[in-house]
Design an enzyme around this catalytic site. Structure first.
Site, PDB file in Angstrom:
ATOM      1  N   THR A  28     -10.863   2.088  14.838  1.00 45.16           N
ATOM      2  CA  THR A  28     -10.330   3.033  14.035  1.00 45.16           C
ATOM      3  C   THR A  28      -9.946   4.297  14.583  1.00 45.16           C
ATOM      4  O   THR A  28      -8.795   4.790  14.376  1.00 45.16           O
ATOM      5  CB  THR A  28     -11.037   3.311  12.580  1.00 45.16           C
ATOM      6  OG1 THR A  28     -11.007   2.252  11.741  1.00 45.16           O
ATOM      7  CG2 THR A  28     -10.055   4.589  11.912  1.00 45.16           C
ATOM      8  N   ASP A  88     -10.491  -5.287  17.680  1.00 46.94           N
ATOM      9  CA  ASP A  88     -10.451  -4.920  16.218  1.00 46.94           C
ATOM     10  C   ASP A  88     -11.833  -5.214  15.809  1.00 46.94           C
ATOM     11  O   ASP A  88     -12.329  -6.328  15.988  1.00 46.94           O
ATOM     12  CB  ASP A  88      -9.506  -5.909  15.497  1.00 46.94           C
ATOM     13  CG  ASP A  88      -9.602  -5.524  13.854  1.00 46.94           C
ATOM     14  OD1 ASP A  88     -10.603  -5.289  13.486  1.00 46.94           O
ATOM     15  OD2 ASP A  88      -8.510  -5.715  13.431  1.00 46.94           O
ATOM     16  N   SER A  89     -12.587  -4.270  15.246  1.00 44.05           N
ATOM     17  CA  SER A  89     -14.205  -4.376  15.005  1.00 44.05           C
ATOM     18  C   SER A  89     -14.492  -5.513  14.160  1.00 44.05           C
ATOM     19  O   SER A  89     -15.488  -6.263  14.257  1.00 44.05           O
ATOM     20  CB  SER A  89     -14.618  -2.795  14.381  1.00 44.05           C
ATOM     21  OG  SER A  89     -16.012  -3.177  14.158  1.00 44.05           O
ATOM     22  N   THR A 119     -16.162   0.818  13.535  1.00 43.35           N
ATOM     23  CA  THR A 119     -17.616   1.093  12.857  1.00 43.35           C
ATOM     24  C   THR A 119     -17.956  -0.151  11.995  1.00 43.35           C
ATOM     25  O   THR A 119     -19.193  -0.287  11.808  1.00 43.35           O
ATOM     26  CB  THR A 119     -17.243   2.174  11.640  1.00 43.35           C
ATOM     27  OG1 THR A 119     -16.138   1.505  10.720  1.00 43.35           O
ATOM     28  CG2 THR A 119     -16.869   3.403  12.138  1.00 43.35           C
ATOM     29  N   ASP A 120     -17.099  -1.208  11.852  1.00 41.68           N
ATOM     30  CA  ASP A 120     -17.638  -2.351  11.104  1.00 41.68           C
ATOM     31  C   ASP A 120     -18.664  -3.071  11.763  1.00 41.68           C
ATOM     32  O   ASP A 120     -19.688  -3.582  11.083  1.00 41.68           O
ATOM     33  CB  ASP A 120     -16.571  -3.223  10.788  1.00 41.68           C
ATOM     34  CG  ASP A 120     -15.569  -2.977   9.595  1.00 41.68           C
ATOM     35  OD1 ASP A 120     -16.010  -1.755   8.930  1.00 41.68           O
ATOM     36  OD2 ASP A 120     -14.358  -3.565   9.426  1.00 41.68           O
ATOM     37  N   THR A 147     -36.313  -9.140   5.713  1.00 40.93           N
ATOM     38  CA  THR A 147     -35.880  -8.920   4.294  1.00 40.93           C
ATOM     39  C   THR A 147     -35.008  -8.393   4.109  1.00 40.93           C
ATOM     40  O   THR A 147     -34.082  -7.635   4.826  1.00 40.93           O
ATOM     41  CB  THR A 147     -37.276  -7.766   3.996  1.00 40.93           C
ATOM     42  OG1 THR A 147     -37.004  -7.443   2.490  1.00 40.93           O
ATOM     43  CG2 THR A 147     -37.359  -6.641   4.835  1.00 40.93           C
ATOM     44  N   GLN A 148     -34.295  -8.698   2.798  1.00 40.38           N
ATOM     45  CA  GLN A 148     -33.031  -8.320   2.325  1.00 40.38           C
ATOM     46  C   GLN A 148     -33.045  -6.842   2.070  1.00 40.38           C
ATOM     47  O   GLN A 148     -32.127  -6.172   1.873  1.00 40.38           O
ATOM     48  CB  GLN A 148     -32.704  -9.137   1.174  1.00 40.38           C
ATOM     49  CG  GLN A 148     -32.460 -10.496   1.370  1.00 40.38           C
ATOM     50  CD  GLN A 148     -32.009 -11.177   0.031  1.00 40.38           C
ATOM     51  OE1 GLN A 148     -31.525 -10.463  -1.070  1.00 40.38           O
ATOM     52  NE2 GLN A 148     -32.023 -12.473   0.129  1.00 40.38           N
ATOM     53  N   CYS A 149     -34.269  -6.098   1.974  1.00 42.33           N
ATOM     54  CA  CYS A 149     -34.606  -4.961   1.546  1.00 42.33           C
ATOM     55  C   CYS A 149     -34.138  -3.973   2.659  1.00 42.33           C
ATOM     56  O   CYS A 149     -34.495  -4.226   3.839  1.00 42.33           O
ATOM     57  CB  CYS A 149     -35.977  -4.409   1.031  1.00 42.33           C
ATOM     58  SG  CYS A 149     -36.363  -5.783  -0.239  1.00 42.33           S
TER      59      CYS A 149
END
Length: 334
Positions: free
Chosen positions: A13, A56-57, A88-89, A270-272
């Site tokens: 960007t 393109d990110s 940034t992505d 972990t998803q946390c």
């Protein structure tokens, strides 16, 4: 080594302009960037290199990690530090990969970018870039980091936390390496111990690693379908809580065990956002340990994915990869 900084523009960007169909890469971005920075007192001298094909990110592929690393390594001894402009992505994914590819780095590599293009009103690009340049010039040790908003984060501890805020990145399980306010506050005690330079520029197979998020209703047939690809060599399992799977689901553990037996390196994170996998804390996690699934401690998804990619691209032995994955290589885990 000279006293200049190399700025490597890979896309994103920061270097885009508004078109009829949305933001797109801006031709002549390098000249525009120089005009914005010329005359700003106190900035280090820098050279600018742009990739021939901006990334393109959202389209980033693992092979482009090698392309970025190669641009840095071929110029490594010519500069005191490096700033990588990146979308940034996938910035945290690239920062993680570079940390494992540039182990033992003896000078800073700082990734930054913008939520708003350089040529737009209210852009955050200049503040991010100027601070990244100053940090690349003054950081007293080697580190692959992400600078965004006000903080320098260890690259392999960073994750994109907001799609809209200027403070777009977070480091859930590790403190920032530096904060930028009226002064630059660098926490030297958080640096990585100096080690021998161990640069690796592997060829990546984009099919080698996959991610599976545990969710209600996940079944053995889904695991079998994902792991049936003979090119798959690694699987990042994003599990519940402290590393748990639904063990009441018939055949789920058996499907994972079959994959491990075929040589797929399965790692468990972990998803946390905060905390770590503790595979022995609950019976479901202990079962994963018994079948050879490797706990990823408190690694981010980006770090676990990149680490597994780099290890698999440089070592053909699954047992060796499992052993090395569980060892901290460059500050990616507590």
């Amino acid at each position: 080594m000279n006293e200049r900084i190399l700025v490597l523009h890979t896309g994103g960007t920061i270097g885009m302009e508004r078109g009829t169909d949305g933001y797109r890469p801006m031709p002549g971005f390098g000249a525009v960037l120089r005009r914005h920075l010329d005359g700003v007192a106190g900035l280090p001298a820098f050279d600018l290199v742009e990739l021939a094909q901006p990334i393109d990110s959202a389209n980033l592929q693992p092979a482009q990690w090698t392309a970025i690393a190669r641009e840095l390594v071929t110029r490594w001894n010519d500069y005191r530090g490096f700033v990588v402009l990146h979308g940034t992505d996938t910035m945290a994914w690239t920062a993680s990969a570079l940390s494992f590819m540039l182990q033992g780095a003896d000078r800073p590599v700082i990734l930054t970018g913008a939520q708003v293009p350089l040529v737009e009103p209210r852009t955050d690009a200049l503040a991010n870039l100027q601070s990244a340049l100053l940090l690349a010039d003054s950081l007293p040790h080697g580190e692959v980091g992400v600078f965004f908003g006000r903080q320098l984060l260890r690259g392999n501890r960073s994750t994109k936390a907001s799609s809209t805020a200027f403070e777009a990145f977070a480091s859930p399980n590790a403190a920032a390496l530096a904060e930028v306010g009226i002064t630059l506050n660098v926490h030297a005690q958080r640096r990585q111990p100096a080690g021998a330079r161990n640069f690796r520029l592997p060829e990546f197979d984009p099919r080698a690693v996959a991610v599976l998020t545990v969710h209600p209703g996940l079944g053995a047939h889904q695991v079998d379908a994902l792991t049936a690809d003979p090119a798959l060599r690694g699987l990042v399992l994003s599990s519940y809580g402290a590393g748990n799977l639904p063990d009441a689901e018939p055949g789920l553990l058996d499907a994972l065990a079959r994959a491990v037996a075929r040589g797929v390196v399965v790692v468990n994170r972990t998803q946390c956002s905060h905390g770590a996998v503790m595979q022995g804390a609950y019976a479901t996690g202990a079962a994963l340990h018994r079948i050879g699934v490797v706990p990823a401690a408190d690694m981010t998804l980006e770090a676990a994915f990149a680490k597994l990619h780099v290890l698999l691209a440089t070592d053909a032995d699954p047992a060796q990869v499992r052993a090395r994955f569980g060892t901290a290589l460059c500050g990616e885990m507590s």
